[in-house]
Design a protein around this motif. Structure first.
Motif, mmCIF file in Angstrom:
data_model
loop_
_atom_site.group_PDB
_atom_site.id
_atom_site.type_symbol
_atom_site.label_atom_id
_atom_site.label_comp_id
_atom_site.label_asym_id
_atom_site.label_seq_id
_atom_site.Cartn_x
_atom_site.Cartn_y
_atom_site.Cartn_z
ATOM 1 N N PRO A 369 -4.377 -8.773 -10.124
ATOM 2 C CA PRO A 369 -3.259 -8.150 -9.153
ATOM 3 C C PRO A 369 -3.645 -7.133 -8.087
ATOM 4 C CG PRO A 369 -3.504 -7.045 -11.503
ATOM 5 C CD PRO A 369 -4.390 -7.879 -11.340
ATOM 6 N N PRO A 370 -3.158 -6.885 -7.099
ATOM 7 C CA PRO A 370 -3.346 -6.025 -6.246
ATOM 8 C C PRO A 370 -3.247 -4.629 -6.631
ATOM 9 C CG PRO A 370 -1.508 -7.376 -5.427
ATOM 10 C CD PRO A 370 -1.535 -7.602 -6.866
ATOM 11 N N ARG A 371 -4.315 -3.916 -6.092
ATOM 12 C CA ARG A 371 -4.543 -2.380 -6.508
ATOM 13 C C ARG A 371 -3.837 -1.631 -5.216
ATOM 14 N NH1 ARG A 371 -9.417 -0.195 -6.755
ATOM 15 N NH2 ARG A 371 -10.268 -1.922 -5.199
ATOM 16 N N PRO A 372 -2.717 -1.117 -5.506
ATOM 17 C CA PRO A 372 -1.894 -0.353 -4.479
ATOM 18 C C PRO A 372 -2.783 1.268 -4.165
ATOM 19 C CG PRO A 372 -0.797 -0.077 -6.398
ATOM 20 C CD PRO A 372 -1.906 -1.114 -6.599
ATOM 21 N N VAL A 373 -2.556 1.312 -2.753
ATOM 22 C CA VAL A 373 -3.123 2.660 -2.311
ATOM 23 C C VAL A 373 -1.983 3.685 -2.276
ATOM 24 C CG1 VAL A 373 -4.155 3.844 -0.413
ATOM 25 C CG2 VAL A 373 -4.586 1.501 -0.627
ATOM 26 N N ARG A 374 -2.441 4.846 -2.717
ATOM 27 C CA ARG A 374 -1.516 5.742 -3.306
ATOM 28 C C ARG A 374 -1.601 7.070 -2.339
ATOM 29 N NH1 ARG A 374 1.777 4.582 -7.527
ATOM 30 N NH2 ARG A 374 1.158 2.720 -8.823
ATOM 31 N N HIS A 375 -0.699 7.971 -2.010
ATOM 32 C CA HIS A 375 -1.006 9.133 -1.610
ATOM 33 C C HIS A 375 -2.168 9.833 -2.281
ATOM 34 C CE1 HIS A 375 -0.189 13.372 0.042
ATOM 35 N NE2 HIS A 375 -0.123 13.822 -0.904
ATOM 36 N N LEU A 421 -14.886 8.095 5.985
ATOM 37 C CA LEU A 421 -13.897 8.149 4.778
ATOM 38 C C LEU A 421 -12.873 8.673 5.405
ATOM 39 C CD1 LEU A 421 -16.286 9.040 1.772
ATOM 40 C CD2 LEU A 421 -15.561 6.824 2.640
ATOM 41 N N TRP A 422 -11.410 8.526 4.766
ATOM 42 C CA TRP A 422 -10.106 8.879 5.249
ATOM 43 C C TRP A 422 -9.361 9.032 4.316
ATOM 44 C CZ3 TRP A 422 -9.672 10.321 10.263
ATOM 45 C CH2 TRP A 422 -10.696 9.951 11.285
ATOM 46 N N ARG A 423 -8.619 10.209 3.986
ATOM 47 C CA ARG A 423 -7.717 10.561 2.870
ATOM 48 C C ARG A 423 -6.344 10.122 3.475
ATOM 49 N NH1 ARG A 423 -8.889 15.363 2.027
ATOM 50 N NH2 ARG A 423 -6.990 16.234 3.054
ATOM 51 N N VAL A 424 -5.588 9.489 2.783
ATOM 52 C CA VAL A 424 -4.228 9.001 3.079
ATOM 53 C C VAL A 424 -3.377 10.018 2.454
ATOM 54 C CG1 VAL A 424 -2.396 7.010 2.799
ATOM 55 C CG2 VAL A 424 -5.056 6.393 2.902
ATOM 56 N N GLU A 425 -2.336 10.581 3.524
ATOM 57 C CA GLU A 425 -1.382 11.573 3.285
ATOM 58 C C GLU A 425 0.031 10.973 3.432
ATOM 59 O OE1 GLU A 425 -2.345 15.243 4.657
ATOM 60 O OE2 GLU A 425 -3.965 15.835 3.179
ATOM 61 N N ILE A 426 0.716 10.791 2.594
ATOM 62 C CA ILE A 426 2.236 10.147 2.947
ATOM 63 C C ILE A 426 2.988 11.247 3.169
ATOM 64 C CG2 ILE A 426 4.007 8.701 2.091
ATOM 65 C CD1 ILE A 426 1.925 7.207 0.219
ATOM 66 N N ILE A 427 3.570 11.444 4.558
ATOM 67 C CA ILE A 427 4.253 12.537 5.024
ATOM 68 C C ILE A 427 5.660 12.567 4.337
ATOM 69 C CG2 ILE A 427 5.509 13.732 6.856
ATOM 70 C CD1 ILE A 427 2.237 13.523 6.661
ATOM 71 N N SER A 431 7.094 11.835 -4.268
ATOM 72 C CA SER A 431 6.161 12.444 -5.142
ATOM 73 C C SER A 431 4.633 12.335 -4.665
ATOM 74 C CB SER A 431 6.579 11.988 -6.660
ATOM 75 O OG SER A 431 5.908 10.668 -6.556
ATOM 76 N N ASP A 432 3.772 13.090 -5.364
ATOM 77 C CA ASP A 432 2.548 12.770 -4.991
ATOM 78 C C ASP A 432 1.626 11.611 -5.603
ATOM 79 O OD1 ASP A 432 2.575 15.278 -3.726
ATOM 80 O OD2 ASP A 432 1.585 16.557 -5.371
ATOM 81 N N THR A 433 2.529 10.571 -6.205
ATOM 82 C CA THR A 433 1.934 9.428 -6.670
ATOM 83 C C THR A 433 2.325 8.406 -6.029
ATOM 84 O OG1 THR A 433 3.748 9.486 -8.449
ATOM 85 C CG2 THR A 433 1.508 10.372 -8.853
ATOM 86 N N ASP A 434 3.098 8.738 -4.995
ATOM 87 C CA ASP A 434 3.920 7.613 -4.020
ATOM 88 C C ASP A 434 2.962 6.543 -3.578
ATOM 89 O OD1 ASP A 434 6.274 8.433 -4.296
ATOM 90 O OD2 ASP A 434 6.834 8.931 -2.322
ATOM 91 N N VAL A 435 3.404 5.429 -3.647
ATOM 92 C CA VAL A 435 2.301 4.141 -3.077
ATOM 93 C C VAL A 435 2.813 4.014 -1.523
ATOM 94 C CG1 VAL A 435 2.137 1.776 -3.119
ATOM 95 C CG2 VAL A 435 2.574 2.860 -5.299
ATOM 96 N N TRP A 436 1.918 3.736 -0.828
ATOM 97 C CA TRP A 436 1.787 3.751 0.768
ATOM 98 C C TRP A 436 2.592 2.444 0.898
ATOM 99 C CZ3 TRP A 436 -3.364 2.888 3.928
ATOM 100 C CH2 TRP A 436 -3.086 2.692 5.305
ATOM 101 N N LYS A 437 3.669 2.441 1.491
ATOM 102 C CA LYS A 437 4.413 1.309 1.781
ATOM 103 C C LYS A 437 4.568 0.647 3.345
ATOM 104 C CE LYS A 437 7.877 2.264 -1.991
ATOM 105 N NZ LYS A 437 7.447 3.293 -2.356
ATOM 106 N N THR A 438 4.595 -0.543 3.376
ATOM 107 C CA THR A 438 4.635 -1.223 4.742
ATOM 108 C C THR A 438 5.958 -0.631 5.432
ATOM 109 O OG1 THR A 438 3.515 -3.233 4.010
ATOM 110 C CG2 THR A 438 4.893 -3.479 6.105
ATOM 111 N N ILE A 439 5.961 -0.091 6.659
ATOM 112 C CA ILE A 439 7.018 0.252 7.595
ATOM 113 C C ILE A 439 7.757 1.439 7.092
ATOM 114 C CG2 ILE A 439 9.331 -0.232 8.484
ATOM 115 C CD1 ILE A 439 8.425 -3.121 8.598
#
Length: 728
Positions: A369-375, A421-427, A431-439
């Motif tokens: 299964p896909p491994r989602p990218v998180r904050h 290397l880049w760290r993904v920060e969801i503005i 929560s700090d475990t949020d998944v990076w979502k399309t749009i």
């Protein structure tokens, strides 16, 4: 049992014939020849575009204000059977037969007509005589500028109608307060005050000035109620809650409802989409929704994505790269890394695609299964077509030397290792475990080695030179320099990558995305975004031929030519009744001087007029002078292109002051019978001059009859007026 049938059912009613006559005359003055001219008049070219978009259900954004006024104009088009097919591109263009001109202009004309009886009733509720009230209504009736503005598809007459309705409703509510609190009529007028205020604000934000004035007056009145020992604490609390409900909660709810109807009607994609976020665009039928419909929601390692900058001003753009490299040396002599260029490109392109890679693995496809990218996850961004990694390092950017250059890394076998290397920060994470979502997710990419943030700096600076194809610069900005929307990105197009081989992957990148997860924004999310755009989106203010300053309005040193017949020379101008405007200014000056005199004398315990007359004088000034001030003075603080019609709401309040001052002078300063007779004669002469000026300028108010060159020159009473003279 049937005894009640023995007597007839009798209904009695009191009809104020003054009110009926004023309403009929007002309707005649505003509706007569309403379809003339059958051509686009001044700002009809602006509002007509929005009416057409409503008819076609196409989304738009108008930075001039809320949508309620536009919807009322569109209602006129809908009632007239307008299909929206007309090209609104030129003032003076003849309307085609499918455009219901009379219907489109009907609601503004009705609003302008009803302002006449509203003016009468306001003075009656202020406890002035019916004669003074009749005078106020007749001056409103004969004001040329108000007639002109109400006879076309424009919003000022509708705004003034709701402003006057709000004032009248509050006065009726306040007068009922003394003897019938919480009665049916008391509730009706209180609720109507809030409804009218919300409608005024919904037409134009100028309505907010009168709304705040009425809130202030209501606050002062309630403050006086607190000091009334006859009212219990429970009664005071009920009064407070009733006012809070009617004057705050209901207006806010109605304001939201205007946007709800607006967004419900306009569900199709249109030309204004690009200034909205990807999530908003995807919620509209057509446009981006056709591309993004059914995309996977969660971004995973191996996802193929396009990254759109959230700022989107002055234009939308996507993170982009191509095979060209930065020049070894720039024009100013500074050196570069000679790495592959990374830019922000304002068009959709296959070179906008990037692959989200796990730094610990080599595969560029989504696992099962896909491994989602998180904050907080660390990723590498691989350019889809060239397979080079997004990189930044301690090299100055081409146009922003204090920021880092961003590139796609090329290994030249020199002492410049990859830093990719880049760290993904969801503005907007919850929560700090949020998944990076399309749009939906707004993300920031923080460089692991240098802590620089990926930023589209071209929005602020200039575009790159010819070697960069005039695309927008992308840099690595230090976090210490603060937060800006140009540092935030969102995934717009998204697919799960399936091809490990580069040639197959290129074919995959060129193909459309189709999977099955939908993304719908809530109404509040859409409202918040649209409201923010309306408040912050500013078109470049250009100097208009008929723009003016607020100082020009008081003395009417300016006018606006609304329409000119191409052959006959007939024309329509926004010009006021000179006598009325001068009288309104004199009335305001007399009110200010008399008020100051009375205050000084009252301070010395000298009371020139009875206490009830003083209270009447103060309350009338609070409404009329206060209404003029709040609708006029803010324009001195505004950085926008101003026109004479912006003064009309303030002028309306100033006109109401004229008969108030005249009645006060007649009652309290003219002591003898001779003085009263002379004063009455002067008032009659003054009103006759108002009518004569109205008749003199009616040809340029209604556009007919056409005047000769000599007659037009005679109408130019001021050198600053621009009366159009056609060359013979």
């Amino acid at each position: 049992m049937l005894g009640f049938l023995k007597n007839p059912v009798v209904v009695t009613a009191e009809i104020n014939m003054n009110l009926v006559a004023l309403t009929v005359i007002g309707l005649i003055s505003r509706l007569w020849g309403l379809s003339y001219p059958r051509a686009v008049v001044f700002d009809e070219v602006y509002y007509g575009q929005f009416v057409s978009l409503y008819m076609k259900r196409i989304f738009f954004v108008d930075d001039s204000g809320p949508p309620f006024g536009h919807m009322l104009l569109a209602l006129g088009g809908y009632l007239g059977g307008f299909d929206g097919n007309f090209l609104w591109n030129r003032i003076g263009a003849e309307y085609s037969m499918n455009v219901p001109v009379w219907s489109l202009r009907l609601l503004p004309a009705l609003a302008g007509a009803f302002c006449v009886p509203l003016a009468y009733q306001i003075l009656v509720e202020l406890q002035f005589s019916h004669c003074a009230a009749l005078g106020a209504a007749l001056v409103i009736l004969l004001e040329n500028s108000l007639i002109t503005q109400s006879r076309f598809m424009l919003l000022e007459s509708i705004l003034i109608f709701f402003i006057l309705l709000a004032v009248l409703s509050y006065l009726k509510f306040y007068n009922l307060q003394r003897h019938s609190s919480f009665s049916g009529s008391w509730w009706f007028w209180l609720l109507l005050t809030g409804v009218a205020c919300s409608c005024a604000v919904g037409v134009k934000y100028m309505g907010l000035f009168t709304y705040m004035l009425l809130l202030t007056i209501a606050g002062v009145h309630f403050w006086h109620m607190i000091g009334d020992q006859n009212l219990s604490n429970v009664s005071l609390m009920c009064h407070f809650l009733a006012r809070g409900l009617a004057l705050v909660i209901i207006p806010v709810a109605m304001y939201l409802s205007f946007f709800y109807v607006h967004l419900t009607l306009l569900y199709r994609s249109g030309p204004h989409d690009q200034i909205m976020t990807s999530a908003f665009q995807a919620s509209l039928e057509g446009g981006l929704a056709r591309i993004t419909q059914g995309q996977p929601l969660e971004v995973a390692y191996g996802s193929q994505i396009t990254l759109r900058n959230v700022l989107s001003k002055p234009m939308q753009c996507w993170l982009h790269s191509h095979t060209n490299t930065y020049p070894i040396r720039y024009e100013n002599g500074r050196g570069s890394s000679h790495q592959q260029q990374v830019t922000c490109y304002p068009f959709k392109d296959v070179n906008n695609w990037w692959i989200v890679k796990d730094p610990g693995m080599q595969q560029l496809v989504v696992s099962n299964p896909p491994r989602p990218v998180r904050h907080g996850h660390i990723v590498q961004l691989v350019h889809g077509i060239t397979t080079r990694y997004l990189n930044t390092h301690d090299v100055a950017a081409p146009l922003s030397p204090h920021s880092q250059e961003v590139s796609c890394y090329i290994d030249y076998n020199i002492s410049m290792p990859a830093q990719n290397l880049w760290r993904v920060e969801i503005i907007n994470r919850e929560s700090d475990t949020d998944v990076w979502k399309t749009i939906l997710s707004e993300v920031r990419f923080v460089h692991v080695n240098t802590s620089a943030v990926l930023k589209a700096s071209g929005f602020i600076g200039a575009s790159l030179p010819e070697w960069g194809y005039r695309q927008l610069e992308v840099v690595g900005e230090k976090l210490s320099k603060g937060y800006h929307q140009s540092m935030v990105w969102n995934v717009e197009e998204h697919r799960y990558g399936k091809s490990q081989e580069q040639k197959e992957r290129e074919v995959e990148l060129h193909s459309p995305t189709q999977m099955d997860i939908s993304k719908n924004l809530s109404f509040m999310a859409k409202f918040t975004e649209l409201q923010w755009k309306i408040l912050t989106l500013k078109n470049e203010d250009t100097e208009h031929k008929y723009s003016s300053s607020a100082l020009d309005w008081i003395t009417m040193d300016t006018n606006i030519a609304y329409w000119l017949h191409p052959t006959s020379g007939a024309q329509i101008h926004l010009l006021g009744n000179v006598v009325t405007w001068a009288s309104a200014n004199i009335a305001a000056l007399v009110y200010a001087c008399l008020s100051l005199w009375y205050l000084i004398r009252r301070r010395r315990k000298i009371y020139d007029i009875p206490e009830d007359a003083w209270q009447l004088w103060v309350s009338a000034g609070g409404i009329c002078v206060g209404g003029w001030a709040v609708n006029y003075l803010p324009f001195f603080l505004m950085e926008k292109t101003l026109f004479l019609y912006h003064y009309l709401p303030a002028l309306t309040f100033q006109i109401l002051l004229i008969p108030i001052v005249l009645q006060h002078l007649g009652n309290h300063l003219c002591r003898s019978l001779l003085l009263k007779s002379m004063f009455s004669a002067l008032v009659v002469a003054w009103f006759s001059s108002v009518y004569l000026v109205y008749r003199t300028f009616s040809p340029v108010t209604y556009g007919e009859p056409s005047l000769s060159v000599t007659e037009l020159k005679d109408l130019r009473w001021k050198d600053s007026w621009n009366i159009l003279i056609q060359k013979q």
